[in-house]
Design a protein around this motif. Sequence first.
Motif, short mmCIF file in Angstrom:
data_model
loop_
_atom_site.label_atom_id
_atom_site.label_comp_id
_atom_site.label_asym_id
_atom_site.label_seq_id
_atom_site.Cartn_x
_atom_site.Cartn_y
_atom_site.Cartn_z
N ILE A 109 -33.55 26.06 56.09
CA ILE A 109 -32.29 26.17 55.38
C ILE A 109 -32.25 24.51 54.02
CG2 ILE A 109 -31.83 25.40 58.25
CD1 ILE A 109 -32.05 22.88 58.15
N PRO A 110 -33.28 24.21 53.84
CA PRO A 110 -32.86 23.41 52.10
C PRO A 110 -32.05 24.51 51.30
CG PRO A 110 -35.35 22.85 53.19
CD PRO A 110 -34.66 24.30 54.17
N GLU A 111 -32.07 26.02 51.47
CA GLU A 111 -31.90 26.25 50.81
C GLU A 111 -31.13 27.52 51.06
OE1 GLU A 111 -35.44 29.27 49.35
OE2 GLU A 111 -35.53 27.06 49.63
N ALA A 112 -30.56 27.41 52.44
CA ALA A 112 -29.51 28.14 52.96
C ALA A 112 -28.46 28.90 52.51
CB ALA A 112 -29.02 27.98 54.01
N GLU A 113 -28.84 30.15 51.85
CA GLU A 113 -28.23 31.06 50.81
C GLU A 113 -26.55 30.85 51.60
OE1 GLU A 113 -28.61 34.78 49.33
OE2 GLU A 113 -28.13 34.88 50.98
N SER A 114 -26.35 31.28 52.58
CA SER A 114 -25.34 32.05 52.99
C SER A 114 -24.72 30.73 53.51
CB SER A 114 -25.15 32.45 54.05
OG SER A 114 -25.87 31.95 55.37
N GLU A 115 -24.77 29.44 53.70
CA GLU A 115 -24.18 28.26 53.91
C GLU A 115 -24.37 27.49 52.71
OE1 GLU A 115 -26.82 26.26 56.83
OE2 GLU A 115 -27.10 28.27 58.03
N ILE A 116 -25.16 26.76 51.86
CA ILE A 116 -24.70 25.64 50.69
C ILE A 116 -25.25 26.44 49.21
CG2 ILE A 116 -25.07 23.65 52.09
CD1 ILE A 116 -27.58 23.63 51.70
N ILE A 117 -25.24 28.07 49.31
CA ILE A 117 -26.04 29.02 48.54
C ILE A 117 -27.14 28.68 47.95
CG2 ILE A 117 -24.90 28.95 46.32
CD1 ILE A 117 -22.44 27.91 46.15
N ALA A 118 -27.62 27.98 47.02
CA ALA A 118 -29.34 27.83 47.14
C ALA A 118 -29.69 26.18 47.06
CB ALA A 118 -29.53 28.32 45.76
N GLY A 119 -28.79 25.39 47.60
CA GLY A 119 -29.10 23.91 48.81
C GLY A 119 -29.50 23.36 46.74
N TYR A 120 -30.67 23.14 47.10
CA TYR A 120 -31.56 21.91 46.17
C TYR A 120 -31.78 22.26 45.25
CZ TYR A 120 -35.43 23.59 47.33
OH TYR A 120 -36.67 24.30 47.74
N HIS A 121 -31.57 24.14 44.82
CA HIS A 121 -32.23 24.83 43.42
C HIS A 121 -30.54 25.38 42.84
CE1 HIS A 121 -32.88 28.41 45.37
NE2 HIS A 121 -33.92 27.40 45.92
N THR A 122 -29.26 24.43 43.28
CA THR A 122 -28.08 25.57 42.86
C THR A 122 -27.99 25.70 41.75
OG1 THR A 122 -27.30 25.24 45.14
CG2 THR A 122 -26.23 25.80 43.49
N GLU A 123 -28.11 24.79 40.96
CA GLU A 123 -28.23 24.10 39.36
C GLU A 123 -28.96 24.57 38.30
OE1 GLU A 123 -25.07 23.56 38.58
OE2 GLU A 123 -23.74 22.92 39.67
N TYR A 124 -29.86 25.41 39.31
CA TYR A 124 -31.10 25.32 38.45
C TYR A 124 -31.36 27.24 38.03
CZ TYR A 124 -33.45 20.66 38.96
OH TYR A 124 -33.31 19.74 38.83
N SER A 125 -31.89 27.02 36.65
CA SER A 125 -31.35 28.82 36.52
C SER A 125 -32.93 29.12 35.19
CB SER A 125 -30.32 29.00 35.05
OG SER A 125 -30.52 28.47 34.21
N GLY A 126 -33.32 29.74 34.41
CA GLY A 126 -34.43 30.31 34.38
C GLY A 126 -35.71 30.14 34.68
N PHE A 127 -35.85 29.27 33.50
CA PHE A 127 -38.23 29.09 34.36
C PHE A 127 -37.64 27.90 34.95
CE2 PHE A 127 -42.44 29.09 33.74
CZ PHE A 127 -42.38 30.66 34.34
N LYS A 128 -36.48 27.21 35.13
CA LYS A 128 -37.48 26.11 36.39
C LYS A 128 -36.66 26.40 38.13
CE LYS A 128 -34.97 22.29 33.02
NZ LYS A 128 -34.09 21.66 32.49
#
Lengths: 364, 388
Positions: free
Chosen positions: A209-228
């Motif tokens: 649930i912290p990264e529940a894709e269907s609910e909160i997109i990607a949770g805490y790493h929504t704003e992270y891209s690339g190698f982060k």
Amino acid sequence: MAIPILFVLSVFLGIFAYTTLVERKALGRIQNRFGPNRVGRWGILQPIADGLKLLIKEDIVPRRADQFVHFLAPVIAVIPSILLFSVVPVGTRLVPVDLNIGILFAFAVSTVSVLALFMGGWASRNKFSLLGAMRAVAQVVSYEVPMVLAAVAVVMAVGSLSTLRIARAQSGGILNVTNWFVFRPWGFVGFVLFTIGAMAESARTPFDIPEAESEIIAGYHTEYSGFKFALFQMGEYLASIAMAGITVTMFLGGYNGPGSGPGWVGGLISMFWFFIKLAFMIVLNIWIRGTWPRVRVDQLLGFAWKVLLPMSIANIVAVGMWHYLTFRPLAWVATTLWLVLWFVTLSKLAATENVAPRTYRYAS
Amino acid sequence: MIQPLTEEKQFTRTPGSEGLIETQTLEVSIGPQHPSTHGVFRMDCVLDGETVVALKPVMGYLHRNHEQLAERMAWLGSMPYTDRLDYLNSMSNNWAYALAVEKLAGIKVPEHAEYLRVIMSELTRILNHSCVIGFMLQDLGAWGTPLLYAFRERERILDLFEAVSGSRMMCNYMRFGGVRVDMTSKDLAVAKNIVSRFPRFLDEFEMLLTGNEVLLARMQRIGILPKELAINASISGPMARASGVEYDVRKIDEYGVYGRLDFRVPVGNVGDVYDRYYIRVLEMRESIKILQQALHDIPAGPHVAPEVKLRNFKIPPGDGYGRIEAPKGELGFYLVSDEGGKQPYRYHVRPPSFINLTTLEDMCLGHKVADVVIILGSIDIVLGEVDR
């Protein structure tokens, strides 16, 4: 000292890379499709391609994010996961660090990762990230408790916090198998509790649930891209592999198996058994991920506090009974009865009358 | 550095919040780019922690001017456009439009064609329902496994559609007074094969899902739609029947040859997400029964009424409303023809997903964010139909 550390860094990072491939392949087969098969034969170069792609991808930081914390979070997510491997005895002759407080160290370190999740969620300045971070904190903190209590049972039985001594305590018996703690009533219950806790702690389905894709997109790493983003994923996978390693050490006999022993040959065989068991735990995780829906956040917390926590306390009592009832058949019967009683009671209490299969009528 | 959240404009204070800690509500815009809004749909949610205290659906991101376009073109010209309304179920959209025009123009459809329409429409229904359940479980976090199982069955049906109509999804199959091309005996055999295999898939699907504890706990008592509200909001289709409304256009109008076919209409009691899930499963079983009968009884004959002209097709002045039981609910076309009669003067669609969506807020209030996506999934919307 240097060789075990090099071993941990190379072998377990390799296992991480190929776990991602195995996971995608296995999920593919579960879902009636092929999985990655374009890069190299059977897609075996896929992890390398993925890593390369993520390395050269643009690193996007939201303008209003907290730049420093946003950068720090993925780094902090990985380090504790790697540190966890330092106390996992891989073979009779390969123990990275034999700490006398090994289990305590493992729990202390694994808790740090929740800090990374919250930092990432908070620093992104995204509402979905914030929701994910809130969920992550609630979840990891709640599941830590039954997990630690499940481990306490093992620590009580062995009388030591050292992972190496726990592994040694499970050697002997018929074919080095019958002394595994999973073949004790309290050990079996502890194994189930610990596995559920480990799955929740590393945010794996059905507790993702912290990264529940269907609910909160990607949770805490929504704003992270690339190698982060890759570092977050890496931290999560490494933590779940390390937790699988600790589960194996505490309940599935660690490196013990037919043929394992102190010599060179026995040492190699013991490593073989360890990795077989580790693979079993990883595949179990993948299998559950491919087949189970996700629980809701309040159900998840309720399950931790209302079911897992009382059960793990009952399990500690069971270990006490096991310790004092020296006549083994009596100990078997008593602990089994005690645990079954608790299991039945708790499952009766946890079941709500709202949830039941239904019958349907047809319009006249 | 991070500023305190109080300085953010969109964070408003809850008016009635009392207690030791001062709390704030959080306004989250779910969509239009979101994995589980089933297209470009937006929900403006106000959250108190994780609980929804207000929710406003925002539509119109996929508006394509469907009705106005249809008023500018010949009657037959908008038949392919109806495919794009509910793009999962082009066959039943075609039928609803054809039925409205046939009512208005007084065209009699040959029996063979009616059976073909029933076969196609019921295949569409099982296709739609299996996909919807798959999507709903995807929203539940089941990682696509049920969805891909459903897609495996859907693929067989789509292959048949392609063989018959030339297109997998945008079939453009029906014509006024019948259907465009006849099904060959080979196509009918393929359809029979699909129908005979489908119950096995459904059993497997149910065995894996219906009794699953997580699924029961997530779905039961969530998003309850009371019977009165369902009637007042003119909800139709499986959603209304899950709430206990005994309403099925197939039984009421007995359009086509539904009057001759033996099937039952399952009705739920509670009206929650689980009922909406299970009503669809039961409806698929009934559809299989209909298909078996239709494929068995289908008579020989022309596939289209021979007197209907393709070119220079005109309708005398008047208005008519044709409706069918589409997989998502009552799909109706209201058509007005005026002097000349070459094209509709007024063309209006009654889209079931749009009207079913209106009760979203009532169902979501007081539930968690995680429930909002499955409630939305259980409504079964297709944005092509919602926005038109």
